[in-house]
Design an enzyme around this catalytic site. Sequence first.
Site, mmCIF file in Angstrom:
data_model
loop_
_atom_site.group_PDB
_atom_site.id
_atom_site.type_symbol
_atom_site.label_atom_id
_atom_site.label_comp_id
_atom_site.label_asym_id
_atom_site.label_seq_id
_atom_site.Cartn_x
_atom_site.Cartn_y
_atom_site.Cartn_z
ATOM 1 N N PHE A 95 0.806 -1.114 -0.049
ATOM 2 C CA PHE A 95 0.186 -0.046 0.098
ATOM 3 C C PHE A 95 0.860 1.297 -0.149
ATOM 4 O O PHE A 95 1.661 1.277 -0.697
ATOM 5 C CB PHE A 95 -0.924 -0.243 1.164
ATOM 6 C CG PHE A 95 -2.204 -1.010 1.070
ATOM 7 C CD1 PHE A 95 -3.287 -0.696 0.341
ATOM 8 C CD2 PHE A 95 -2.118 -2.463 1.427
ATOM 9 C CE1 PHE A 95 -4.377 -1.662 -0.151
ATOM 10 C CE2 PHE A 95 -3.007 -3.184 1.391
ATOM 11 C CZ PHE A 95 -4.109 -2.998 0.630
ATOM 12 N N SER A 96 0.825 2.278 1.005
ATOM 13 C CA SER A 96 1.459 3.518 0.943
ATOM 14 C C SER A 96 2.898 3.410 1.208
ATOM 15 O O SER A 96 3.886 4.328 0.932
ATOM 16 C CB SER A 96 0.941 4.397 2.043
ATOM 17 O OG SER A 96 -0.300 4.850 1.527
ATOM 18 N N MET A 97 3.538 2.101 1.457
ATOM 19 C CA MET A 97 4.907 1.932 1.536
ATOM 20 C C MET A 97 5.453 1.864 0.167
ATOM 21 O O MET A 97 6.819 1.904 -0.012
ATOM 22 C CB MET A 97 5.172 0.677 2.299
ATOM 23 C CG MET A 97 5.274 0.592 3.737
ATOM 24 S SD MET A 97 6.454 -0.489 4.665
ATOM 25 C CE MET A 97 6.144 -1.920 3.944
ATOM 26 N N TYR B 100 -3.800 14.136 1.629
ATOM 27 C CA TYR B 100 -3.277 12.857 1.213
ATOM 28 C C TYR B 100 -3.934 12.577 -0.232
ATOM 29 O O TYR B 100 -5.106 12.881 -0.333
ATOM 30 C CB TYR B 100 -3.593 11.807 2.263
ATOM 31 C CG TYR B 100 -2.695 10.638 1.916
ATOM 32 C CD1 TYR B 100 -1.292 10.974 2.123
ATOM 33 C CD2 TYR B 100 -3.083 9.530 2.272
ATOM 34 C CE1 TYR B 100 -0.556 9.919 2.141
ATOM 35 C CE2 TYR B 100 -2.326 8.176 2.568
ATOM 36 C CZ TYR B 100 -0.809 8.577 2.436
ATOM 37 O OH TYR B 100 0.001 7.508 2.513
#
Length: 504
Positions: free
Chosen positions: A101-103, A237
Site C-alpha cells: 500500500f502506501s509503503m 493525502y
Amino acid sequence: SPQQQQQQQQQQQELSGAASGLAPPCSLMGLRPCSPEEAGMDHRCLEEHRSRNRWQASLNVLPGVAECVLSRDRIAYLDLMGSADVERGVPVRETTLFRCFSMTKPVTAVAVMKLVEAKKISLDDPVAKYIREFQDVKVVKSNSAEEWGITGDSHEHLEPLQTPMTIRHLLTHTSGLSYGPDRVSKDAALKASSAAEGSYLTLVQDVDSGRIRTLKSFCEALAQLPLRFQPGAQWMYSHGVDVAGRIIEIVSQRSLEAFLQEEVLQPLSMTRTTFFVPPGRAKHLAAMYLAEEHPEALKEEPQPDKPLCSLRRVDGWKPEDSRWCGRRKQQVLAGGGIMGSCAGGLVSCLQDMALFLSMLSSEGKMPCGRRLLKASTIRHLLKDWLSMSSVVGHDSGRRKPLQGWPYGPTIGWNPLGHIRKKDQCLYMGGWSTSWAIYPKQRLATLSMSQSLVYFDIPGWIARKDELDAAVEFASAQHRRRLSALGRHRAATTTATTTKATSTT
C-alpha cells in the site's frame, strides 16, 4: 580522549555480555547480524516485544508478522512469527510477500530522485509540462470546499489556477489533488465520507470496473476533476505520487514498472518486489485479513488463547484469487500505493524492504557498497518539506509551514513519508505494514503483517506491543544503563584512588 573511548568500549562490551545468553539474530541477505547492544538498544525490551507479538497472536489479533531492526547495514533484531496464510498453515518467512500500500510511495519517490540527479527533470517543473491535461485545471474555491457534487462544470464554485502545480507538490500532497473513497474489498459498500472523496467517486468506480486500464488514462481523467485547493495552500493525502509515476513513464519512455525494476529494485537486489505476483509464486503471498471484534470478549481482561476477534479473509479465498496476483484484476500501476477502491501498489517482503531501508539509513549507499542516490539527495529527502518555500510559497515574505496529517503541527512530511519534528524520526506504512528511520540513532525498523484492526485492544501497551515504540524504549534503556555503568565505574575509580592515597 583515548581513555574515554576505551571506557565506552568496555561499557559496551559489558552490556553486550549481559545479552550473551541471547541467541544471535538470523541474518538477511546482504545484512550482517549484530547484537541489540551493539546497535545501542537494550535486548530485554526487544525480547519483551517479541513475547507480546505472541500474546497478540493468542488473542487472534495478529495471524503472523515479519519484523526486523536495522543498524545501517546490520540486523540487530529479527522476528518471523505465526502464519502468512492461516487457512493453509503457511508460516511467515523473510520472503513472504505483503501488500505494501502506501509503503510504495517512498520507492516511487526514490525513482523520481534518480531522474532529478540525472537532470532529466526538476522538482520545480510544472506538472503540465509533462501532462498537458493539467494545464487548464480548475480549483474549488476555499469557501466551497465542503460543497458536495462539484464538477468541472460547477463554475460558481471554481476559480482559475493561481500557482502552477509542480512535481514537488505531487510528492508532498500539497498539489490540490485528493483520494476517493476506499474499502477493504469489492464486496463492501463504497461510500464517500467527505466532499473531496465524493468528487472522486466516479473515478474510483471507473478503475474498479476496468474502464480505466492504464496510468496514462487515469491521469487524464484525474486532470478533469477540479483541484480541492490551490497548490501549496494545504496538505491533503492524494494521488500525487501516482501522477509522479506517470511523469516517470513520460520522461524515461518506460513503464513505471520497468523503471522501478531497472533503476531501483534490481540495483538493491529487491528481486521479489513487484506490482503483480506471477501465478506461480502466489503461494508466497500472505493472506489479507480484517479483524472483526467479539463485543463480549472486549469487555473482559484479555486472556491468552481466548480470541478477541475473528479474522475475515478479504482478498480472495485462495492466493491465486488475490487482486495482486496476475494482471487480469488490476492493470493501472499505482506508484502511490492504492488504485481504485481496494487494490494497487507494490508487493514486497521483509528481505527486500530491509535492503531498501538500509540504503535510506546509510545515506544512499547500498549494502553492496555502491550508491543508489547521492548522500546530499537523501539528506534533502529526510527534511520536512512542508516548511519549504518551494512547496508552500510565501506569505508577506515569510514562510508559512503546513501541518502534516494526521497529528497537526508536530508532524511534517517529505516524499518518503511522515517526519516527527522533535527528533526527525521518519515513518511510513499502510494496512499493518510500516517502517521507521531514526537518523540520530542510525536505526531503522520494519514491521510487516496483513491484519487490519479497527478497534482498541484491551491491555495494549505501546512500548511493548509496537515495534517502533519498543525500539525507542530499548534505546532509552540502553542509554540509562550506559550512564549507570559510567557512574559506577567513576565511583569505583574514586574509591580506589582515595584508598591508595590514604594508604600512602
